[in-house]
Enzyme design. Structure first.
Site, PDB file in Angstrom:
ATOM      1  N   LYS A 112     -24.739   4.610 -13.564  1.00 16.80           N
ATOM      2  CA  LYS A 112     -25.022   3.223 -13.452  1.00 16.80           C
ATOM      3  C   LYS A 112     -26.008   3.020 -12.274  1.00 16.80           C
ATOM      4  O   LYS A 112     -26.746   2.028 -11.998  1.00 16.80           O
ATOM      5  CB  LYS A 112     -23.755   2.408 -13.297  1.00 16.80           C
ATOM      6  CG  LYS A 112     -23.479   2.352 -14.556  1.00 16.80           C
ATOM      7  CD  LYS A 112     -22.209   1.044 -14.923  1.00 16.80           C
ATOM      8  CE  LYS A 112     -21.809   0.842 -16.232  1.00 16.80           C
ATOM      9  NZ  LYS A 112     -20.719   0.072 -16.619  1.00 16.80           N
ATOM     10  N   LYS A 196     -25.983   7.032 -25.624  1.00 19.23           N
ATOM     11  CA  LYS A 196     -24.885   6.152 -26.005  1.00 19.23           C
ATOM     12  C   LYS A 196     -25.444   4.709 -26.339  1.00 19.23           C
ATOM     13  O   LYS A 196     -26.495   4.407 -25.556  1.00 19.23           O
ATOM     14  CB  LYS A 196     -23.867   6.214 -24.830  1.00 19.23           C
ATOM     15  CG  LYS A 196     -22.607   5.726 -25.182  1.00 19.23           C
ATOM     16  CD  LYS A 196     -21.701   5.645 -23.691  1.00 19.23           C
ATOM     17  CE  LYS A 196     -22.110   4.843 -22.695  1.00 19.23           C
ATOM     18  NZ  LYS A 196     -21.243   4.583 -21.730  1.00 19.23           N
ATOM     19  N   LYS A 199     -24.548  -1.727 -23.730  1.00 17.65           N
ATOM     20  CA  LYS A 199     -24.748  -3.163 -23.578  1.00 17.65           C
ATOM     21  C   LYS A 199     -26.378  -3.306 -22.818  1.00 17.65           C
ATOM     22  O   LYS A 199     -26.799  -4.276 -23.104  1.00 17.65           O
ATOM     23  CB  LYS A 199     -23.884  -3.788 -22.844  1.00 17.65           C
ATOM     24  CG  LYS A 199     -22.381  -3.930 -23.549  1.00 17.65           C
ATOM     25  CD  LYS A 199     -21.488  -4.391 -22.693  1.00 17.65           C
ATOM     26  CE  LYS A 199     -19.846  -4.242 -23.195  1.00 17.65           C
ATOM     27  NZ  LYS A 199     -19.221  -4.250 -22.117  1.00 17.65           N
TER      28      LYS A 199
HETATM   29  P1  TYM Z   1     -16.747  -1.152 -21.319  1.00 16.83           P
HETATM   30  O1  TYM Z   1     -16.639  -2.704 -21.112  1.00 16.83           O
HETATM   31  O2  TYM Z   1     -17.905  -0.422 -20.832  1.00 16.83           O
HETATM   32  O3  TYM Z   1     -16.507  -0.733 -22.873  1.00 16.83           O
HETATM   33  C1  TYM Z   1     -15.231  -1.402 -23.661  1.00 16.83           C
HETATM   34  C2  TYM Z   1     -14.652  -0.220 -24.322  1.00 16.83           C
HETATM   35  O4  TYM Z   1     -15.772   0.019 -25.434  1.00 16.83           O
HETATM   36  C3  TYM Z   1     -15.726   1.663 -25.322  1.00 16.83           C
HETATM   37  N1  TYM Z   1     -17.486   2.092 -25.558  1.00 16.83           N
HETATM   38  C4  TYM Z   1     -17.643   2.922 -26.656  1.00 16.83           C
HETATM   39  N2  TYM Z   1     -17.015   3.470 -27.553  1.00 16.83           N
HETATM   40  C5  TYM Z   1     -17.723   4.129 -28.339  1.00 16.83           C
HETATM   41  N3  TYM Z   1     -19.070   4.222 -28.456  1.00 16.83           N
HETATM   42  C6  TYM Z   1     -19.803   3.503 -27.477  1.00 16.83           C
HETATM   43  N4  TYM Z   1     -21.250   3.714 -27.327  1.00 16.83           N
HETATM   44  C7  TYM Z   1     -19.075   2.864 -26.455  1.00 16.83           C
HETATM   45  N5  TYM Z   1     -19.491   2.060 -25.399  1.00 16.83           N
HETATM   46  C8  TYM Z   1     -18.318   1.750 -24.964  1.00 16.83           C
HETATM   47  C9  TYM Z   1     -15.597   1.832 -23.896  1.00 16.83           C
HETATM   48  O5  TYM Z   1     -15.081   3.455 -23.898  1.00 16.83           O
HETATM   49  C10 TYM Z   1     -14.354   0.932 -23.918  1.00 16.83           C
HETATM   50  O6  TYM Z   1     -13.099   1.495 -24.148  1.00 16.83           O
HETATM   51  N6  TYM Z   1     -14.021   0.645 -17.387  1.00 16.83           N
HETATM   52  C11 TYM Z   1     -13.934   0.018 -18.847  1.00 16.83           C
HETATM   53  C12 TYM Z   1     -13.419  -1.149 -18.909  1.00 16.83           C
HETATM   54  C13 TYM Z   1     -11.788  -1.253 -18.232  1.00 16.83           C
HETATM   55  C14 TYM Z   1     -10.712  -0.359 -18.861  1.00 16.83           C
HETATM   56  C15 TYM Z   1      -9.491  -0.701 -17.779  1.00 16.83           C
HETATM   57  C16 TYM Z   1     -10.531   0.360 -19.929  1.00 16.83           C
HETATM   58  C17 TYM Z   1     -11.177  -1.594 -16.994  1.00 16.83           C
HETATM   59  N7  TYM Z   1     -10.170  -1.213 -16.777  1.00 16.83           N
HETATM   60  C18 TYM Z   1      -8.278  -0.165 -18.074  1.00 16.83           C
HETATM   61  C19 TYM Z   1      -9.142   0.780 -20.240  1.00 16.83           C
HETATM   62  C20 TYM Z   1      -8.008   0.354 -18.989  1.00 16.83           C
HETATM   63  C21 TYM Z   1     -15.508  -0.227 -19.299  1.00 16.83           C
HETATM   64  O7  TYM Z   1     -16.273  -0.236 -18.529  1.00 16.83           O
HETATM   65  O8  TYM Z   1     -15.456  -0.513 -20.491  1.00 16.83           O
END
Ligand code: TYM
Length: 334
Positions: A112, A196, A199
């Site tokens: 990032k 991957k 967004k």
């Molecule tokens: P974020 O917002 O990037 O993504 C949300 C969830 O979607 C999953 N994900 C995917 N799974 C499969 N294939 C993909 N291409 C893909 N892109 C995203 C992510 O693994 C995630 O589960 N750091 C985290 C958010 C967070 C969090 C937490 C998660 C903050 N605090 C505490 C669990 C517990 C994040 O940026 O997810």
């Protein structure tokens, strides 16, 4: 100890099929067996600048996605992180427990921050400590996420262990277990099976978003990258064929069957056949969720009330745990 689930999703727009299949869909099933907290992590989102109006709208949109997908905000807790200030408070304590060396290994920061790391916000760097705080603040035992969050979960486990050790509080924070489930834990870009689905990909064709209508879903699948061979007969034959693996994985996840079953169904056939059936299935499964999200976001007052109610109930769990943390650390007045 009660099994408690916590997970979070960032409100950064373009919520996509990867977020749904890797995470949100799995949130739903866990409600039968666990006490669940699902958080829209607005404080994580601002580690990269967000337009304030868009942040608010995106926060409601993610909350709407949880609910439209089947999360029950009455029997479980749906809230946005910023309304529970204990997240920030615990994150500070954990900033002082976590080590620079640990954060330096985080691949997501490297991706990032890009080449010009000096220009990345400090928040982006310590982001995994805030994520550990999200989980540990509720002593959550299980964390459903996609594959890309595995390293952050391992860090949360290390932080929990070091806190317990440093403050002589054996067993105080449980070791949170990642739940990385199903045939689509890492959904790849439709334009490049080695990247991957994300967004922030500049190409709209790379992802199916939760708000895409039937025509957009069909078009994106039709235009998805493929290779020139017929579809394989075994899992082993998917080796080196990232686009075939991705489309079959998505199909299996949407159809709720193991990957092997999807491979068997399409063995030896052309991509066009898979694409046709995948488009139909995706429209059937994603379409109604997107429609319900649109309906919910047209009524922001209702979504805001759900988040406020969830935040109040989240605080009731968080505050006694935070009070124990203050006491253990030695803060006066606690
Ligand atoms: P974020 O917002 O990037 O993504 C949300 C969830 O979607 C999953 N994900 C995917 N799974 C499969 N294939 C993909 N291409 C893909 N892109 C995203 C992510 O693994 C995630 O589960 N750091 C985290 C958010 C967070 C969090 C937490 C998660 C903050 N605090 C505490 C669990 C517990 C994040 O940026 O997810």
């Amino acid at each position: 100890m009660t099994a408690r689930v916590l997970s979070g999703v960032q409100p950064t727009g373009n919520l996509h099929l990867g977020n749904y299949l890797g995470a949100i869909r799995n949130f739903v099933g866990l409600q039968d067996t666990h006490e669940c907290l699902y958080c829209v992590v607005d404080m994580h989102a601002i580690t990269v600048f967000q337009d304030p109006k868009e942040l608010a709208a995106n926060t409601r949109e993610v909350a709407a996605a949880f609910i439209a997908a089947g999360v029950d905000p009455k029997n479980h807790i749906v809230f946005n992180q910023a309304q529970v200030s204990q997240h920030a408070e615990l994150a500070w304590v954990l900033n002082c427990v976590s080590r620079m060396g640990w954060l330096n290994r985080m691949t997501q920061f490297k991706e990032k921050a890009g080449k010009d790391r000096e220009k990345a916000s400090v928040g982006l760097y310590v982001y995994p400590n805030l994520m550990a705080a999200d989980i540990l603040l509720y002593k959550a035992t299980h964390v459903p996420v996609g594959e890309d969050q595995k390293q952050h979960l391992e860090l949360a486990r290390d932080i929990a262990q070091k806190f317990n050790h440093d403050f002589k509080a054996e067993g105080f924070f449980p070791q949170p277990e990642p739940l990385i489930q199903g045939p689509a834990t890492r959904v790849m870009s439709l334009r490049d099976g080695t990247k991957k689905m994300s967004k922030s990909d500049p190409s709209d064709l790379s992802r199916i978003t939760m708000l895409d209508g039937p025509d957009e879903i069909a078009k994106k699948i039709r235009k998805a990258k493929t290779d020139t061979q017929a579809l394989p007969e075994t899992k082993e034959q998917l080796e080196g064929r990232p686009e075939a693996a991705n489309l079959l994985g998505i199909y299996a996840a949407l159809a709720d069957v193991p990957l092997e079953a999807a491979i068997g169904q399409f063995a030896g056939s052309q991509f066009s056949n898979l694409k046709e059936q995948l488009a139909e299935l995706a429209i059937e499964k994603i379409g109604p969720i997107g429609e319900e999200m649109k309906r919910l976001t047209q009524d922001p007052a209702t979504v805001d009330a759900i988040l406020a109610d969830g935040a109040e109930r989240a605080r009731a769990i968080a505050e006694p745990i935070m009070a124990e943390v203050r006491h253990k650390v030695g803060f006066l007045g606690s």
